[in-house]
Design a protein around this motif. Structure first.
Motif, short mmCIF file in Angstrom:
data_model
loop_
_atom_site.label_atom_id
_atom_site.label_comp_id
_atom_site.label_asym_id
_atom_site.label_seq_id
_atom_site.Cartn_x
_atom_site.Cartn_y
_atom_site.Cartn_z
N UNK A 1 15.23 -4.58 -2.84
CA UNK A 1 15.66 -3.25 -3.22
C UNK A 1 14.49 -2.43 -3.75
N UNK A 2 14.60 -1.14 -3.52
CA UNK A 2 13.67 -0.17 -4.05
C UNK A 2 14.50 0.79 -4.88
N UNK A 3 14.15 0.97 -6.16
CA UNK A 3 14.91 1.83 -7.06
C UNK A 3 14.12 3.10 -7.33
N UNK A 4 14.77 4.24 -7.12
CA UNK A 4 14.15 5.55 -7.31
C UNK A 4 15.11 6.41 -8.13
N UNK A 5 14.61 7.06 -9.15
CA UNK A 5 15.47 7.92 -9.99
C UNK A 5 15.89 9.19 -9.24
N UNK A 6 14.91 9.89 -8.66
CA UNK A 6 15.18 11.14 -7.95
C UNK A 6 14.23 11.25 -6.76
N UNK A 7 14.74 11.73 -5.65
CA UNK A 7 13.87 11.91 -4.48
C UNK A 7 12.78 12.93 -4.77
N UNK A 8 13.06 13.89 -5.64
CA UNK A 8 12.05 14.91 -5.97
C UNK A 8 10.85 14.33 -6.69
N UNK A 9 10.96 13.10 -7.21
CA UNK A 9 9.86 12.46 -7.92
C UNK A 9 8.88 11.73 -7.00
N UNK A 10 9.25 11.53 -5.75
CA UNK A 10 8.44 10.70 -4.86
C UNK A 10 7.91 11.50 -3.68
N UNK A 11 7.01 10.88 -2.93
CA UNK A 11 6.46 11.47 -1.71
C UNK A 11 7.39 11.08 -0.56
N UNK A 12 8.13 12.04 -0.06
CA UNK A 12 9.12 11.76 1.00
C UNK A 12 8.46 11.30 2.30
N UNK A 13 7.25 11.77 2.57
CA UNK A 13 6.55 11.30 3.78
C UNK A 13 6.26 9.81 3.68
N UNK A 14 5.86 9.36 2.51
CA UNK A 14 5.61 7.93 2.30
C UNK A 14 6.92 7.15 2.41
N UNK A 15 8.00 7.70 1.84
CA UNK A 15 9.30 7.03 1.95
C UNK A 15 9.69 6.88 3.42
N UNK A 16 9.48 7.91 4.20
CA UNK A 16 9.82 7.83 5.63
C UNK A 16 8.99 6.76 6.33
N UNK A 17 7.72 6.64 5.97
CA UNK A 17 6.88 5.58 6.54
C UNK A 17 7.40 4.20 6.15
N UNK B 1 0.82 -1.21 0.00
CA UNK B 1 0.00 0.00 0.00
C UNK B 1 0.85 1.26 0.00
N UNK B 2 1.92 1.26 0.77
CA UNK B 2 2.81 2.41 0.79
C UNK B 2 3.53 2.58 -0.55
N UNK B 3 3.96 1.46 -1.13
CA UNK B 3 4.61 1.55 -2.44
C UNK B 3 3.68 2.17 -3.47
N UNK B 4 2.39 1.85 -3.38
CA UNK B 4 1.41 2.38 -4.33
C UNK B 4 1.27 3.90 -4.20
N UNK B 5 1.60 4.45 -3.03
CA UNK B 5 1.49 5.88 -2.78
C UNK B 5 2.81 6.62 -3.00
N UNK B 6 3.91 5.90 -3.17
CA UNK B 6 5.25 6.48 -3.17
C UNK B 6 5.53 7.40 -4.35
N UNK B 7 5.13 6.99 -5.53
CA UNK B 7 5.51 7.70 -6.75
C UNK B 7 6.36 6.76 -7.59
N UNK B 8 6.96 7.27 -8.66
CA UNK B 8 7.68 6.40 -9.60
C UNK B 8 8.84 5.64 -8.95
N UNK B 9 8.82 4.32 -9.11
CA UNK B 9 9.85 3.46 -8.54
C UNK B 9 9.77 2.10 -9.21
N UNK B 10 10.79 1.30 -8.99
CA UNK B 10 10.74 -0.12 -9.32
C UNK B 10 11.29 -0.86 -8.11
N UNK B 11 11.04 -2.16 -8.08
CA UNK B 11 11.53 -2.95 -6.96
C UNK B 11 12.28 -4.17 -7.46
N UNK B 12 13.16 -4.67 -6.61
CA UNK B 12 13.87 -5.92 -6.83
C UNK B 12 13.62 -6.79 -5.61
N UNK B 13 14.42 -7.81 -5.42
CA UNK B 13 14.20 -8.75 -4.32
C UNK B 13 14.13 -8.06 -2.96
#
Length: 139
Positions: free
Chosen positions: A108-124, A94-106
């Motif tokens: 790992x969470x891959x993010x291009x730029x922090x400015x692209x995502x919701x930092x509050x969700x990342x902190x959660x 559910x949190x990943x769905x709210x994060x913004x653009x990303x991909x995942x691995x086993x």
């Protein structure tokens, strides 16, 4: 028994981050370092040549293999920021769905730029991952 390839080092994290290119990736790395340090309460430590980790835990598999690893961390790589956070806790998807653009691995969470995502969700995500890890591996 073989040791893990990625071990904690004595390399200064600030010196490592100062050498990260491009400058925008360096800034994101510094921000992640602040966020993960604040949430974990642990000082950053360089694991291997490129992973900034916070906290440690000891694991033991049914096969008998065991070792120590970082509880959370990141690597500011050129193609993307790689975040090492545990999934598997109830709100993870559910949190990943709210994060913004990303991909995942086993693990790992891959993010291009922090400015692209919701930092509050990342902190959660980071906080709940740490709670999950401390429950699963209390050390």
């Amino acid at each position: 028994m073989a040791q893990n390839k990625t071990q904690p080092t004595k390399v200064d994290v600030e010196a490592f981050l100062a050498a990260v290119e491009p400058p925008a990736r360096q800034a994101d790395g510094r921000m992640l370092c602040e966020i993960m340090g604040r949430i974990s309460g642990d000082a950053p430590r360089l694991w291997g040549p490129t992973i900034v980790g916070f906290g440690t835990y000891h694991y033991r598999y049914e096969s008998g293999r065991e070792g120590d690893s970082l509880r959370v961390g990141f690597s500011p790589r050129k193609p993307a920021l790689v975040l090492y956070i545990a999934g598997g806790f109830p709100r993870y998807e559910g949190l990943l769905a709210q994060l913004g653009p990303h991909t995942t691995g086993k693990a790992c969470l891959y993010i291009k730029r922090l400015s692209d995502i919701d930092l509050n969700v990342l902190e959660e995500l980071i906080a709940e991952s740490l709670i999950y890890m401390r429950t699963a591996y209390p050390d």
